[in-house]
Design a protein around this motif. Sequence first.
Motif, mmCIF file in Angstrom:
data_model
loop_
_atom_site.group_PDB
_atom_site.id
_atom_site.type_symbol
_atom_site.label_atom_id
_atom_site.label_comp_id
_atom_site.label_asym_id
_atom_site.label_seq_id
_atom_site.Cartn_x
_atom_site.Cartn_y
_atom_site.Cartn_z
ATOM 1 N N ILE A 203 0.861 -1.120 0.045
ATOM 2 C CA ILE A 203 0.064 0.064 0.033
ATOM 3 C C ILE A 203 0.841 1.257 -0.172
ATOM 4 C CG2 ILE A 203 -1.478 1.212 1.337
ATOM 5 C CD1 ILE A 203 -2.865 -1.454 2.132
ATOM 6 N N ASN A 204 1.849 1.227 0.793
ATOM 7 C CA ASN A 204 2.819 2.545 0.759
ATOM 8 C C ASN A 204 3.538 2.693 -0.676
ATOM 9 O OD1 ASN A 204 2.533 3.840 3.408
ATOM 10 N ND2 ASN A 204 3.376 1.894 4.340
ATOM 11 N N ASN A 205 3.848 1.603 -1.028
ATOM 12 C CA ASN A 205 4.508 1.694 -2.501
ATOM 13 C C ASN A 205 3.547 2.123 -3.388
ATOM 14 O OD1 ASN A 205 6.848 0.862 -1.497
ATOM 15 N ND2 ASN A 205 6.854 -1.215 -2.204
ATOM 16 N N ALA A 206 2.425 1.585 -3.365
ATOM 17 C CA ALA A 206 1.359 2.009 -4.376
ATOM 18 C C ALA A 206 1.170 3.617 -4.203
ATOM 19 C CB ALA A 206 0.104 1.125 -4.324
ATOM 20 N N LEU A 207 0.993 4.009 -2.828
ATOM 21 C CA LEU A 207 0.800 5.494 -2.631
ATOM 22 C C LEU A 207 1.766 6.214 -3.262
ATOM 23 C CD1 LEU A 207 -0.901 5.187 0.842
ATOM 24 C CD2 LEU A 207 -2.065 5.892 -1.231
ATOM 25 N N ASP A 208 3.053 5.880 -2.837
ATOM 26 C CA ASP A 208 4.237 6.339 -3.262
ATOM 27 C C ASP A 208 4.181 6.675 -4.943
ATOM 28 O OD1 ASP A 208 5.276 7.021 -0.752
ATOM 29 O OD2 ASP A 208 6.520 5.276 -0.903
ATOM 30 N N ALA A 209 3.791 5.614 -5.294
ATOM 31 C CA ALA A 209 3.895 5.685 -7.090
ATOM 32 C C ALA A 209 2.844 6.495 -7.562
ATOM 33 C CB ALA A 209 3.678 4.140 -7.533
ATOM 34 N N VAL A 210 1.830 6.689 -6.989
ATOM 35 C CA VAL A 210 0.755 7.314 -7.851
ATOM 36 C C VAL A 210 0.723 8.859 -7.196
ATOM 37 C CG1 VAL A 210 -0.757 5.463 -8.149
ATOM 38 C CG2 VAL A 210 -1.039 6.896 -6.183
ATOM 39 N N GLY A 211 1.380 9.210 -6.153
ATOM 40 C CA GLY A 211 1.372 10.752 -5.716
ATOM 41 C C GLY A 211 -0.118 10.874 -5.089
ATOM 42 N N ALA A 212 -0.132 12.108 -4.531
ATOM 43 C CA ALA A 212 -1.121 12.775 -3.900
ATOM 44 C C ALA A 212 -2.452 13.064 -4.678
ATOM 45 C CB ALA A 212 -0.781 14.253 -3.016
ATOM 46 N N GLU A 213 -2.210 13.145 -5.944
ATOM 47 C CA GLU A 213 -3.171 13.247 -6.714
ATOM 48 C C GLU A 213 -3.915 12.089 -7.628
ATOM 49 O OE1 GLU A 213 -4.845 16.252 -7.354
ATOM 50 O OE2 GLU A 213 -3.383 16.901 -5.688
ATOM 51 N N GLY A 214 -3.239 10.995 -6.979
ATOM 52 C CA GLY A 214 -3.565 9.454 -7.773
ATOM 53 C C GLY A 214 -4.431 8.727 -7.053
ATOM 54 N N GLU A 215 -4.767 7.621 -7.251
ATOM 55 C CA GLU A 215 -5.730 6.702 -6.916
ATOM 56 C C GLU A 215 -5.336 5.155 -6.602
ATOM 57 O OE1 GLU A 215 -9.728 7.207 -8.331
ATOM 58 O OE2 GLU A 215 -9.487 5.376 -9.233
ATOM 59 N N VAL A 216 -5.424 4.580 -5.587
ATOM 60 C CA VAL A 216 -5.345 3.253 -5.357
ATOM 61 C C VAL A 216 -6.383 2.403 -5.235
ATOM 62 C CG1 VAL A 216 -4.056 1.614 -3.789
ATOM 63 C CG2 VAL A 216 -2.853 3.845 -4.288
ATOM 64 N N ARG A 217 -6.977 1.563 -6.057
ATOM 65 C CA ARG A 217 -7.672 0.483 -5.598
ATOM 66 C C ARG A 217 -7.639 -0.801 -5.068
ATOM 67 N NH1 ARG A 217 -12.969 0.550 -8.084
ATOM 68 N NH2 ARG A 217 -11.902 2.564 -9.557
ATOM 69 N N ILE A 218 -8.168 -1.213 -4.104
ATOM 70 C CA ILE A 218 -8.081 -2.365 -3.232
ATOM 71 C C ILE A 218 -9.302 -3.186 -3.126
ATOM 72 C CG2 ILE A 218 -7.538 -3.541 -1.098
ATOM 73 C CD1 ILE A 218 -6.004 -0.976 -0.082
#
Length: 97
Positions: A79-94
């Motif tokens: 999750i932390n890697n995904a958040l770092d990869a997409v940046g503050a404007e991005g979106e992570v789906r679980i």
Amino acid sequence: ESGRKSAERLRGIVGRMQRFTNLDRAEVQSADLNELLRDVIAMATADRTSVARILTEWGEMPRFSCRPQQMSALFSNLINNALDAVGAEGEVRIVTG
């Protein structure tokens, strides 16, 4: 009203911390992976000043025999890697199921 919300938020944080500290009591145990993921997401987003949107779709899952501390560490890294990869404007789906 804001005092009540703060108390509820604190109660949630304390509950997550208690679950994390109790994970090492037994090596292999039955765990709810959705609950582990919810706790990891809450901890990961609490540490950040700006965070991407996290979209979740919780499916029904049977309890799983595992080492919850290791699973939490794995989920935390992903999750932390995904958040770092997409940046503050991005979106992570679980999605679970």
